[in-house]
Design a protein around this motif. Structure first.
Motif, PDB file in Angstrom:
ATOM      1  N   ALA A 146      10.227   2.519  45.757  1.00 45.05           N
ATOM      2  CA  ALA A 146      10.764   1.283  47.020  1.00 45.05           C
ATOM      3  C   ALA A 146       9.710   0.176  47.010  1.00 45.05           C
ATOM      4  O   ALA A 146       8.961  -0.051  46.138  1.00 45.05           O
ATOM      5  CB  ALA A 146      10.142   2.787  48.177  1.00 45.05           C
ATOM      6  N   ILE A 147      10.501  -0.427  47.957  1.00 46.17           N
ATOM      7  CA  ILE A 147       9.703  -2.106  47.882  1.00 46.17           C
ATOM      8  C   ILE A 147       7.797  -1.959  47.902  1.00 46.17           C
ATOM      9  O   ILE A 147       7.582  -1.242  49.038  1.00 46.17           O
ATOM     10  CB  ILE A 147      10.613  -3.164  48.711  1.00 46.17           C
ATOM     11  N   ASP A 148       7.442  -2.365  47.429  1.00 47.21           N
ATOM     12  CA  ASP A 148       5.464  -2.504  47.434  1.00 47.21           C
ATOM     13  C   ASP A 148       5.470  -0.655  47.251  1.00 47.21           C
ATOM     14  O   ASP A 148       4.071  -0.990  46.946  1.00 47.21           O
ATOM     15  CB  ASP A 148       5.480  -2.861  49.144  1.00 47.21           C
ATOM     16  N   GLN A 149       5.236   0.114  46.580  1.00 41.99           N
ATOM     17  CA  GLN A 149       5.474   0.661  45.734  1.00 41.99           C
ATOM     18  C   GLN A 149       4.346   0.673  44.219  1.00 41.99           C
ATOM     19  O   GLN A 149       5.051   0.085  43.981  1.00 41.99           O
ATOM     20  CB  GLN A 149       6.766   1.886  45.602  1.00 41.99           C
ATOM     21  N   PRO A 150       3.149   1.315  44.517  1.00 43.65           N
ATOM     22  CA  PRO A 150       2.726   1.028  43.267  1.00 43.65           C
ATOM     23  C   PRO A 150       3.442   1.586  41.913  1.00 43.65           C
ATOM     24  O   PRO A 150       4.049   2.774  42.300  1.00 43.65           O
ATOM     25  CB  PRO A 150       1.079   1.434  43.816  1.00 43.65           C
ATOM     26  N   VAL A 151       3.834   1.103  41.000  1.00 41.50           N
ATOM     27  CA  VAL A 151       3.629   1.322  39.763  1.00 41.50           C
ATOM     28  C   VAL A 151       3.168   1.555  38.554  1.00 41.50           C
ATOM     29  O   VAL A 151       3.768   2.277  37.934  1.00 41.50           O
ATOM     30  CB  VAL A 151       4.810   0.518  39.762  1.00 41.50           C
ATOM     31  N   VAL A 152       2.070   0.589  38.789  1.00 41.20           N
ATOM     32  CA  VAL A 152       1.529   0.567  37.392  1.00 41.20           C
ATOM     33  C   VAL A 152      -0.139   0.744  38.023  1.00 41.20           C
ATOM     34  O   VAL A 152      -0.145  -0.026  38.768  1.00 41.20           O
ATOM     35  CB  VAL A 152       1.673  -0.172  36.255  1.00 41.20           C
ATOM     36  N   GLU A 153      -1.324   1.338  37.361  1.00 38.69           N
ATOM     37  CA  GLU A 153      -3.082   1.741  37.552  1.00 38.69           C
ATOM     38  C   GLU A 153      -3.420   0.217  37.055  1.00 38.69           C
ATOM     39  O   GLU A 153      -2.963   0.939  35.270  1.00 38.69           O
ATOM     40  CB  GLU A 153      -3.457   2.606  37.310  1.00 38.69           C
ATOM     41  N   LEU A 156       5.549  -6.829  33.363  1.00 37.80           N
ATOM     42  CA  LEU A 156       5.692  -5.758  33.090  1.00 37.80           C
ATOM     43  C   LEU A 156       6.661  -4.395  33.224  1.00 37.80           C
ATOM     44  O   LEU A 156       6.568  -3.058  32.739  1.00 37.80           O
ATOM     45  CB  LEU A 156       4.820  -4.879  35.092  1.00 37.80           C
ATOM     46  N   LEU A 157       7.347  -4.376  33.989  1.00 39.23           N
ATOM     47  CA  LEU A 157       8.920  -3.552  34.264  1.00 39.23           C
ATOM     48  C   LEU A 157       9.800  -4.293  34.497  1.00 39.23           C
ATOM     49  O   LEU A 157      10.054  -5.708  34.845  1.00 39.23           O
ATOM     50  CB  LEU A 157       8.660  -2.578  35.293  1.00 39.23           C
ATOM     51  N   THR A 158      11.310  -4.463  34.288  1.00 42.37           N
ATOM     52  CA  THR A 158      12.672  -3.838  35.015  1.00 42.37           C
ATOM     53  C   THR A 158      13.436  -2.957  36.078  1.00 42.37           C
ATOM     54  O   THR A 158      13.124  -2.394  36.211  1.00 42.37           O
ATOM     55  CB  THR A 158      13.549  -4.563  34.062  1.00 42.37           C
ATOM     56  N   VAL A 159      13.782  -3.786  36.807  1.00 40.82           N
ATOM     57  CA  VAL A 159      14.632  -2.811  38.356  1.00 40.82           C
ATOM     58  C   VAL A 159      15.350  -3.642  38.184  1.00 40.82           C
ATOM     59  O   VAL A 159      15.704  -4.510  38.381  1.00 40.82           O
ATOM     60  CB  VAL A 159      13.438  -2.883  39.562  1.00 40.82           C
ATOM     61  N   ALA A 160      15.814  -1.735  38.607  1.00 41.79           N
ATOM     62  CA  ALA A 160      18.163  -2.662  39.138  1.00 41.79           C
ATOM     63  C   ALA A 160      18.221  -2.363  40.234  1.00 41.79           C
ATOM     64  O   ALA A 160      17.967  -1.762  41.277  1.00 41.79           O
ATOM     65  CB  ALA A 160      18.974  -1.922  38.276  1.00 41.79           C
ATOM     66  N   VAL A 161      18.113  -3.527  41.182  1.00 42.53           N
ATOM     67  CA  VAL A 161      18.146  -3.815  42.310  1.00 42.53           C
ATOM     68  C   VAL A 161      20.168  -3.551  42.737  1.00 42.53           C
ATOM     69  O   VAL A 161      20.966  -4.797  42.697  1.00 42.53           O
ATOM     70  CB  VAL A 161      17.688  -5.262  43.090  1.00 42.53           C
ATOM     71  N   ALA A 184     -12.252  -4.900  38.411  1.00 38.63           N
ATOM     72  CA  ALA A 184     -11.763  -3.414  38.389  1.00 38.63           C
ATOM     73  C   ALA A 184     -10.966  -2.956  38.429  1.00 38.63           C
ATOM     74  O   ALA A 184     -10.075  -3.313  37.408  1.00 38.63           O
ATOM     75  CB  ALA A 184     -11.997  -3.716  40.675  1.00 38.63           C
ATOM     76  N   MET A 185     -10.941  -1.894  38.881  1.00 37.22           N
ATOM     77  CA  MET A 185      -8.851  -0.855  38.761  1.00 37.22           C
ATOM     78  C   MET A 185      -8.361  -0.691  40.047  1.00 37.22           C
ATOM     79  O   MET A 185      -8.370  -1.368  41.189  1.00 37.22           O
ATOM     80  CB  MET A 185      -9.691   0.526  37.778  1.00 37.22           C
ATOM     81  N   VAL A 186      -6.823  -1.208  39.726  1.00 34.93           N
ATOM     82  CA  VAL A 186      -6.580  -1.309  41.219  1.00 34.93           C
ATOM     83  C   VAL A 186      -4.997  -1.332  40.847  1.00 34.93           C
ATOM     84  O   VAL A 186      -4.200  -0.851  39.634  1.00 34.93           O
ATOM     85  CB  VAL A 186      -6.225  -3.067  41.399  1.00 34.93           C
ATOM     86  N   GLU A 187      -3.976  -0.822  41.629  1.00 34.16           N
ATOM     87  CA  GLU A 187      -2.723  -0.449  41.190  1.00 34.16           C
ATOM     88  C   GLU A 187      -1.808  -1.261  42.101  1.00 34.16           C
ATOM     89  O   GLU A 187      -2.159  -2.089  43.348  1.00 34.16           O
ATOM     90  CB  GLU A 187      -2.867   1.398  42.519  1.00 34.16           C
ATOM     91  N   VAL A 188      -0.990  -1.967  40.771  1.00 37.68           N
ATOM     92  CA  VAL A 188      -0.022  -3.026  41.439  1.00 37.68           C
ATOM     93  C   VAL A 188       0.904  -2.666  42.295  1.00 37.68           C
ATOM     94  O   VAL A 188       2.277  -1.686  41.633  1.00 37.68           O
ATOM     95  CB  VAL A 188       0.368  -3.304  39.977  1.00 37.68           C
ATOM     96  N   PRO A 189       1.481  -3.454  43.261  1.00 32.77           N
ATOM     97  CA  PRO A 189       2.761  -3.124  43.806  1.00 32.77           C
ATOM     98  C   PRO A 189       4.174  -3.786  43.309  1.00 32.77           C
ATOM     99  O   PRO A 189       3.992  -4.324  42.949  1.00 32.77           O
ATOM    100  CB  PRO A 189       2.533  -2.870  45.188  1.00 32.77           C
ATOM    101  N   CYS A 190       5.689  -3.005  43.250  1.00 37.77           N
ATOM    102  CA  CYS A 190       6.611  -3.960  42.492  1.00 37.77           C
ATOM    103  C   CYS A 190       7.331  -4.092  44.092  1.00 37.77           C
ATOM    104  O   CYS A 190       6.983  -3.869  45.282  1.00 37.77           O
ATOM    105  CB  CYS A 190       7.183  -3.080  42.172  1.00 37.77           C
ATOM    106  N   PRO A 191       7.170  -5.481  44.169  1.00 41.87           N
ATOM    107  CA  PRO A 191       8.087  -6.073  45.254  1.00 41.87           C
ATOM    108  C   PRO A 191       9.705  -6.130  45.246  1.00 41.87           C
ATOM    109  O   PRO A 191      10.148  -6.723  46.562  1.00 41.87           O
ATOM    110  CB  PRO A 191       7.382  -7.681  45.189  1.00 41.87           C
ATOM    111  N   TYR A 192      10.273  -5.469  44.328  1.00 51.05           N
ATOM    112  CA  TYR A 192      11.539  -5.211  44.381  1.00 51.05           C
ATOM    113  C   TYR A 192      11.899  -3.503  44.759  1.00 51.05           C
ATOM    114  O   TYR A 192      11.086  -2.950  44.418  1.00 51.05           O
ATOM    115  CB  TYR A 192      12.623  -5.461  43.307  1.00 51.05           C
ATOM    116  N   GLY A 193      12.941  -3.238  45.558  1.00 52.11           N
ATOM    117  CA  GLY A 193      12.846  -1.542  45.316  1.00 52.11           C
ATOM    118  C   GLY A 193      14.540  -1.571  44.503  1.00 52.11           C
ATOM    119  O   GLY A 193      15.372  -1.762  44.649  1.00 52.11           O
ATOM    120  N   GLY A 194      14.327  -0.036  44.414  1.00 48.85           N
ATOM    121  CA  GLY A 194      15.743  -0.561  42.554  1.00 48.85           C
ATOM    122  C   GLY A 194      15.441   0.969  41.751  1.00 48.85           C
ATOM    123  O   GLY A 194      14.522   1.671  42.343  1.00 48.85           O
TER     124      GLY A 194
END
Length: 457
Positions: A33-40, A75-80, A46-56
């Motif tokens: 989903a949009i803004d779902q954390p995809v990678v730590e 980081l990754l590709t998303v089929a939207v 510090a250690m942070v979770e990175v959210p993805c701006p795309y949903g797909g």
């Protein structure tokens, strides 16, 4: 039809230029989903979770866990769009195919082998594996040595002219620090881009000892040229940042340390009385922080920093108090902002919040920066004293040892009292020993007689 969008490692702020992948939170084929954390990821802060701006649907991931990537690397590709059906992902694959060069770049940047990511088939993935093990280098060679793979250092005839394309400023700095001329390096990345692996191979070739004219005995032991034995731990992430800061502190700051023993019996009794009165419990660290804040108000020279370029001492208007916290990933120094405006209860709560966040790896870069003075309670490790390294670019650090019963002369008689050793390490450029000694003596007086603080309440 789905559209494939590429998500790159974003700018994480505070001047950070790279991050290490700690843990992937999604796999290829997962729906995000949009803004779902995809990678730590772990940065130097510090250690942070990175959210993805795309949903797909995730169609590719770039980099294994443990890989270090620069800001802006894929980081990754998303089929939207579309339904996310397999046939749509198949149609989207040609759009994702050009990303392979970026995937190779991010893999080469870290020097790690990339396997099993992306939408390419097994054969294509096998072709992307880079074998650099010593065993492979020592395998029986073909009869014609000239057919070996080209050396990473190119001949002068093909040297670069003008700007040299390099994947990252960090790679360029690595070459500069080691005295390597990048114009003599042949890049293996897209369009001749020089990758980190290219620089490391070139450095290894330059540092390899030249063979002696006489042939070496056939029975020469392999250990004669083997690398030193032992476990190698990369200095990166939090540990690398700490190492760099401590090295810089020792290089730039002419520090000195003074110390004194103090009778903390009355301070411990005052804390016990506060906690017996009801309400939130007050920590000893919070009381020491209150003492530090009042001492810095009397000796502002120690709440400062040195601007070496301007040759000026900058005295800071607010006290942002750092404190050392040990975590599974190493020592960090969270910062309590505006400590001078906080009560003992507020300080206790903030110390607890920052300590827990640091131990869980969830502390933010903003919570680790901006300190003006550090309080180091190394007594929790069961030691009496220390000469700590100043947390650059601050000017001083107060160390507190363990509080233990000791024989002490109290009111003219020998008694068993709760004694603590206090130490102050300070930048000798901002003040001399008289100021440092005055600060430490005031802190000791407040520890021995907490009522001294009532003059400034």
């Amino acid at each position: 039809m789905a559209q494939v969008l590429e998500f790159k490692l974003p700018d994480l702020g505070e001047g950070l230029t790279e991050a290490e992948i700690v843990r992937w939170l999604v796999a290829v084929g997962d729906v995000v989903a949009i803004d779902q954390p995809v990678v730590e990821v772990e940065t130097a802060k510090a250690m942070v979770e990175v959210p993805c701006p795309y949903g797909g649907v995730v169609t590719a991931r770039y980099g294994e866990e443990g890989t270090e990537l620069p800001v802006g690397a894929p980081l990754l590709t998303v089929a939207v769009g579309g339904t996310g059906a397999p046939e749509e992902l198949t149609e989207a694959a040609p759009e994702a195919a050009p990303k392979a060069s970026a995937e190779a770049v991010s893999s080469e940047y870290s020097g790690n082998v990339l396997v099993g990511y992306g939408t390419a088939g097994p054969a294509a993935r096998r072709r992307r594996v880079r074998h650099t093990s010593p065993a492979a280098a020592q395998a029986p060679a073909a009869p014609a040595p000239a057919a070996a793979a080209p050396a990473p250092v190119a001949a002068p005839a093909v040297a670069h002219e003008g700007p040299v394309p390099v994947i990252s400023p960090l790679v360029r700095k690595l070459a500069r620090d080691r005295g390597l001329d990048l114009r003599e390096v042949r890049g293996s990345g897209p369009e001749g881009l020089i990758l980190r692996a290219d620089v490391e191979l070139a450095l290894a070739a330059l540092e390899r000892p030249v063979a002696a004219p006489a042939p070496a005995p056939a029975s020469a032991p392999a250990s004669a040229v083997a690398a030193p034995a032992g476990e190698r731990v990369p200095l990166r992430g939090v540990r690398g940042a700490v190492a760099d800061k401590l090295s810089r502190s020792r290089t730039e700051i002419p520090d000195a340390t003074c110390w004194v023993d103090a009778d903390a019996t009355e301070l411990m009794a005052a804390r016990a009385a506060m906690n017996a009165a009801g309400g939130p419990k007050i920590s000893l660290l919070a009381l020491l922080a209150r003492i530090c804040v009042h001492a810095l108000a009397r000796f502002p020279e120690l709440n400062s920093t040195v601007d070496t370029a301007a040759r000026e001492i900058v005295r800071l208007p607010s006290v942002h108090l750092g404190f050392a916290a040990q975590t599974p990933r190493g020592l960090v120094v969270p910062v309590v902002k505006d400590a001078g405006t906080r009560t003992a209860e507020s300080l206790t709560a903030e110390f607890a919040r920052l300590t827990e966040a640091a131990r869980q790896g969830a502390i933010t870069p903003a919570d680790l920066t901006g300190g003006t003075f550090t309080l180091n309670n190394y007594g929790v490790f069961g030691v009496d004293g220390s000469t700590p390294i100043i947390n650059h670019p601050e000017a001083a650090m107060l160390g507190v040892g363990r509080i233990i019963p000791k024989p002490w002369v109290h009111q003219g008689e020998l008694a068993v009292r709760q004694v603590v050793q206090l130490s102050l390490t300070f930048d000798h450029r901002v003040c001399d020993g008289g100021t440092a000694g005055g600060f430490l003596r005031y802190v000791a007086d407040c520890v021995e007689q907490p009522a001294v603080l009532l003059r400034t309440v």
